[in-house]
Design a protein around this motif. Sequence first.
Motif, PDB file in Angstrom:
ATOM      1  N   ALA A 183       0.830  -1.206   0.000  1.00  0.00           N
ATOM      2  CA  ALA A 183       0.000   0.000   0.000  1.00  0.00           C
ATOM      3  C   ALA A 183       0.867   1.259   0.000  1.00  0.00           C
ATOM      4  O   ALA A 183       0.631   2.191  -0.784  1.00  0.00           O
ATOM      5  N   GLY A 184       1.876   1.281   0.886  1.00  0.00           N
ATOM      6  CA  GLY A 184       2.743   2.452   0.935  1.00  0.00           C
ATOM      7  C   GLY A 184       3.567   2.612  -0.324  1.00  0.00           C
ATOM      8  O   GLY A 184       3.775   3.742  -0.810  1.00  0.00           O
TER       9      GLY A 184
ATOM     10  N   LEU B 225      -5.433   0.459   1.486  1.00  0.00           N
ATOM     11  CA  LEU B 225      -5.959  -0.892   1.475  1.00  0.00           C
ATOM     12  C   LEU B 225      -6.689  -1.145   2.787  1.00  0.00           C
ATOM     13  O   LEU B 225      -6.601  -0.357   3.719  1.00  0.00           O
ATOM     14  N   GLY B 226      -7.381  -2.277   2.882  1.00  0.00           N
ATOM     15  CA  GLY B 226      -8.122  -2.586   4.097  1.00  0.00           C
ATOM     16  C   GLY B 226      -9.517  -2.000   4.070  1.00  0.00           C
ATOM     17  O   GLY B 226     -10.015  -1.550   3.043  1.00  0.00           O
ATOM     18  N   GLY B 227     -10.180  -2.017   5.226  1.00  0.00           N
ATOM     19  CA  GLY B 227     -11.552  -1.533   5.316  1.00  0.00           C
ATOM     20  C   GLY B 227     -12.525  -2.678   5.510  1.00  0.00           C
ATOM     21  O   GLY B 227     -12.165  -3.742   5.987  1.00  0.00           O
TER      22      GLY B 227
ATOM     23  N   ARG C  97     -19.800 -13.416   6.058  1.00  0.00           N
ATOM     24  CA  ARG C  97     -19.240 -12.870   7.300  1.00  0.00           C
ATOM     25  C   ARG C  97     -18.548 -11.550   6.990  1.00  0.00           C
ATOM     26  O   ARG C  97     -17.664 -11.477   6.156  1.00  0.00           O
ATOM     27  N   VAL C  98     -18.957 -10.479   7.657  1.00  0.00           N
ATOM     28  CA  VAL C  98     -18.405  -9.150   7.413  1.00  0.00           C
ATOM     29  C   VAL C  98     -17.282  -8.870   8.403  1.00  0.00           C
ATOM     30  O   VAL C  98     -17.419  -9.124   9.602  1.00  0.00           O
ATOM     31  N   GLU C  99     -16.159  -8.386   7.891  1.00  0.00           N
ATOM     32  CA  GLU C  99     -15.029  -7.997   8.728  1.00  0.00           C
ATOM     33  C   GLU C  99     -14.712  -6.522   8.482  1.00  0.00           C
ATOM     34  O   GLU C  99     -14.717  -6.059   7.353  1.00  0.00           O
ATOM     35  N   HIS C 100     -14.432  -5.823   9.573  1.00  0.00           N
ATOM     36  CA  HIS C 100     -14.039  -4.418   9.476  1.00  0.00           C
ATOM     37  C   HIS C 100     -12.557  -4.326   9.829  1.00  0.00           C
ATOM     38  O   HIS C 100     -12.186  -4.315  11.004  1.00  0.00           O
ATOM     39  N   ARG C 101     -11.727  -4.297   8.817  1.00  0.00           N
ATOM     40  CA  ARG C 101     -10.294  -4.272   9.037  1.00  0.00           C
ATOM     41  C   ARG C 101      -9.768  -2.845   9.024  1.00  0.00           C
ATOM     42  O   ARG C 101     -10.360  -1.963   8.396  1.00  0.00           O
ATOM     43  N   PRO C 102      -8.655  -2.599   9.704  1.00  0.00           N
ATOM     44  CA  PRO C 102      -8.094  -1.257   9.715  1.00  0.00           C
ATOM     45  C   PRO C 102      -7.614  -0.850   8.328  1.00  0.00           C
ATOM     46  O   PRO C 102      -7.217  -1.701   7.513  1.00  0.00           O
ATOM     47  N   VAL C 103      -7.651   0.425   8.076  1.00  0.00           N
ATOM     48  CA  VAL C 103      -7.153   0.961   6.810  1.00  0.00           C
ATOM     49  C   VAL C 103      -5.634   0.988   6.861  1.00  0.00           C
ATOM     50  O   VAL C 103      -5.032   1.428   7.840  1.00  0.00           O
ATOM     51  N   LEU C 104      -5.008   0.507   5.802  1.00  0.00           N
ATOM     52  CA  LEU C 104      -3.554   0.513   5.686  1.00  0.00           C
ATOM     53  C   LEU C 104      -3.126   1.659   4.784  1.00  0.00           C
ATOM     54  O   LEU C 104      -3.652   1.827   3.686  1.00  0.00           O
TER      55      LEU C 104
ATOM     56  N   ARG D  83      -4.359   7.292  -1.611  1.00  0.00           N
ATOM     57  CA  ARG D  83      -5.622   7.501  -2.320  1.00  0.00           C
ATOM     58  C   ARG D  83      -6.359   6.170  -2.498  1.00  0.00           C
ATOM     59  O   ARG D  83      -5.819   5.107  -2.232  1.00  0.00           O
ATOM     60  N   GLU D  84      -7.584   6.261  -2.975  1.00  0.00           N
ATOM     61  CA  GLU D  84      -8.371   5.064  -3.259  1.00  0.00           C
ATOM     62  C   GLU D  84      -7.738   4.287  -4.418  1.00  0.00           C
ATOM     63  O   GLU D  84      -7.162   4.871  -5.342  1.00  0.00           O
TER      64      GLU D  84
END
Length: 334
Positions: A251-252, A258-260, A267-274, A279-280
């Motif tokens: 990502a960097g 990335l993430g989200g 099954r829904v997972e809410h992952r941290p944004v990397l 940008r998107e």
Amino acid sequence: MRACDARVSGIVAGFAADALLGDPRRGHPVAAFGRAAAALERRMWRDHRGAGALYTAVCVGAALAAGRAVGDPLPDRGRSPVAGAAVTAAAAWAVLGGTSLVREARAVGAALEAGDLELARERLPALCGRDPRHLDAPAVARAVVESVAENTSDAVVGALVWGALAGVPGLLGFRAVNTLDAMVGHRSARHRRFGWAAARLDDVAGWPGARLTAVLAALTGPDPRGAVRAWRADAGRHPSPNAGPVEASFAGALGVRLGGTLSYGGRVEHRPVLNAPGREVRVADIARAVRLSRRVGLLALVTSCTAGAAVRHARHLGAGRGGKRSAWSKGGPR
């Protein structure tokens, strides 16, 4: 040809075969292992960690035993180094999946570029287990970039590391562990306890390859500083100890987020944004991620084979010194 040279030659040949030919089209050994593991799971499944640990030990042990039986051309076994190189090449070709990864990622990217979101959603499960039904184009593109990053470690770099260090047993053992994790290591109701051992073993086996992937992505990516910054800031927030460094570094390096929120089989997972400053993800970033994956894989081949040869050379020197000390202690030549 010495045994260590045969191992390196075999891994390089297998890497080249994967690059030129992709996965074997018929009788793929990994697919055969998966079918056998699935059949064994139906017999051994219990909603218990102990049953899952035994299942994992049997499957991985069988892969290691097979690798040991046909493995490296060690001198004390009287095997030809040329034959050993050929066996190593065949194992590496079967285990590595870089070309298939690139092919599937490009196929999804081409569908998105053509505006065919339904086709892109249809092709996405070949890359990852994410539910694509409600993903828009940017979400599909993000899923592809994340999958390219993670599978660069799982399907290429990790296998190269273990192959260079442990030869055919390392190649087959690593792929067995990684395959079992994909089959039973997820947190579904059926596999939460039964798949625990497979998931933890995959964390251990994948650790060195994931760190090497993250390092090489930072070194060869468009933004090395961004890769290191995202890795340091965000990798530890990811639920996977190995996917975190890899995805954060990619990502960097690419300057994207990335993430989200993700959906796996309902099954829904809410992952941290990397890499939150990024940008998107855009469709064009799929091609950029693929190029980065290719560079990482090639450099991992050089790094792993060099490190593996150095380790074996150091062991050989140590064994030689040990032999000299033994001769002296027994009153050998002064």
